[in-house]
Design a protein around this motif. Structure first.
Motif, short mmCIF file in Angstrom:
data_model
loop_
_atom_site.label_atom_id
_atom_site.label_comp_id
_atom_site.label_asym_id
_atom_site.label_seq_id
_atom_site.Cartn_x
_atom_site.Cartn_y
_atom_site.Cartn_z
N LYS A 30 0.85 -1.19 0.00
CA LYS A 30 0.00 0.00 0.00
C LYS A 30 0.88 1.24 0.00
O LYS A 30 1.73 1.38 0.89
CB LYS A 30 -0.91 0.00 1.23
CG LYS A 30 -1.95 -1.11 1.23
CD LYS A 30 -2.87 -1.01 2.44
CE LYS A 30 -3.93 -2.09 2.44
NZ LYS A 30 -4.81 -2.00 3.62
N TYR A 179 -9.45 -10.02 2.37
CA TYR A 179 -9.09 -8.87 1.53
C TYR A 179 -10.04 -8.54 0.38
O TYR A 179 -9.93 -7.46 -0.20
CB TYR A 179 -7.70 -9.09 0.95
CG TYR A 179 -6.60 -9.11 1.98
CD1 TYR A 179 -6.20 -7.95 2.63
CD2 TYR A 179 -5.95 -10.30 2.31
CE1 TYR A 179 -5.21 -7.96 3.57
CE2 TYR A 179 -4.94 -10.33 3.27
CZ TYR A 179 -4.57 -9.15 3.89
OH TYR A 179 -3.57 -9.16 4.83
N LYS A 181 -13.16 -7.66 0.20
CA LYS A 181 -13.98 -6.46 0.41
C LYS A 181 -13.16 -5.18 0.37
O LYS A 181 -13.70 -4.10 0.19
CB LYS A 181 -14.73 -6.58 1.74
CG LYS A 181 -15.83 -7.63 1.75
CD LYS A 181 -16.57 -7.64 3.07
CE LYS A 181 -17.68 -8.68 3.06
NZ LYS A 181 -18.41 -8.71 4.36
N GLN A 182 -11.83 -5.32 0.50
CA GLN A 182 -10.95 -4.16 0.45
C GLN A 182 -10.49 -3.87 -0.98
O GLN A 182 -9.75 -2.91 -1.22
CB GLN A 182 -9.73 -4.38 1.34
CG GLN A 182 -10.06 -4.63 2.80
CD GLN A 182 -8.82 -4.91 3.63
OE1 GLN A 182 -7.72 -4.40 3.35
NE2 GLN A 182 -8.95 -5.75 4.64
#
Length: 204
Positions: A30, A179, A181-182
């Motif tokens: 990220k 992950y 849903k992210q």
């Protein structure tokens, strides 16, 4: 200089670490690298504590971009896991990974104990410490069956459907439950940090 870095692990993965089956973990990069980057590594120009992403940018030609490593070889990861303290004897610490669902309910259901989320675990009650042995970057879908195994997953066989499920199947299933849903699902194939480690016995 060696750093101590907290890292969250769910109960199943803590059990895998305790059992000596987990020596690798994948974490999302990220932010994600720009689309023109297609490989990672180290060069003469890579600053300390970073890794280089390389590729061909249509507007600028060959390019290199640096990304700060989440940890480095030799650093210590201290594991944050689900835990609780006895209200009557605060010196007694309990860890959810040590108990099955049935045992947890039978032992702690009516004693005033309550499980605390791993994210709230302070360093002083941590019991698991991992020394980083390697850090690299790869696409999520580059994981091999061997990697899925040292991620802590095991094969299974469903007798009712007569179906064999390899380690990789369970890795993908667990990954998406955390992950998807992210926006970082298996199908999205994001770039991930691959962190390899060995367990350090005792407190650090």
């Amino acid at each position: 200089m060696v750093k101590e870095i907290p890292m969250l692990f769910n109960t199943d993965m803590v059990r895998a670490i305790l059992g000596g089956r987990k020596t690798q973990t994948r974490r999302i990069m990220k932010p994600q690298p720009p689309g023109w980057i297609d490989s990672f590594g180290f060069s003469f120009f890579t600053p300390g504590g970073h890794i280089s992403g390389r590729g061909y940018c249509e507007s600028e030609g060959p390019g290199e971009k640096f990304f700060k490593l989440p940890c480095q070889v030799g650093d210590i990861l201290w594991v944050r896991e689900t835990w609780c303290i006895d209200d009557l004897t605060p010196d007694d610490i309990y860890y959810r990974a040590d108990y099955t669902d049935r045992e947890a309910k039978e032992l702690f259901g009516d004693t005033g104990l309550y499980w605390r989320p791993s994210i709230h675990m302070p360093r002083k009650v941590a019991r698991l410490f991992l020394r980083v042995t390697n850090v690299r970057v790869e696409r999520l879908q580059d994981i091999t069956e061997g990697d899925a195994r040292v991620e802590g997953f095991r094969d299974s066989f469903d007798l009712l459907s007569d179906t064999f499920y390899p380690c990789g199947y369970h890795f993908v299933e667990t990954w998406d439950s955390i992950y998807a849903k992210q926006g970082y699902s298996w199908d999205a194939n994001p770039w991930v940090w691959v962190i390899e480690f060995e367990r350090v016995k005792g407190n650090v």
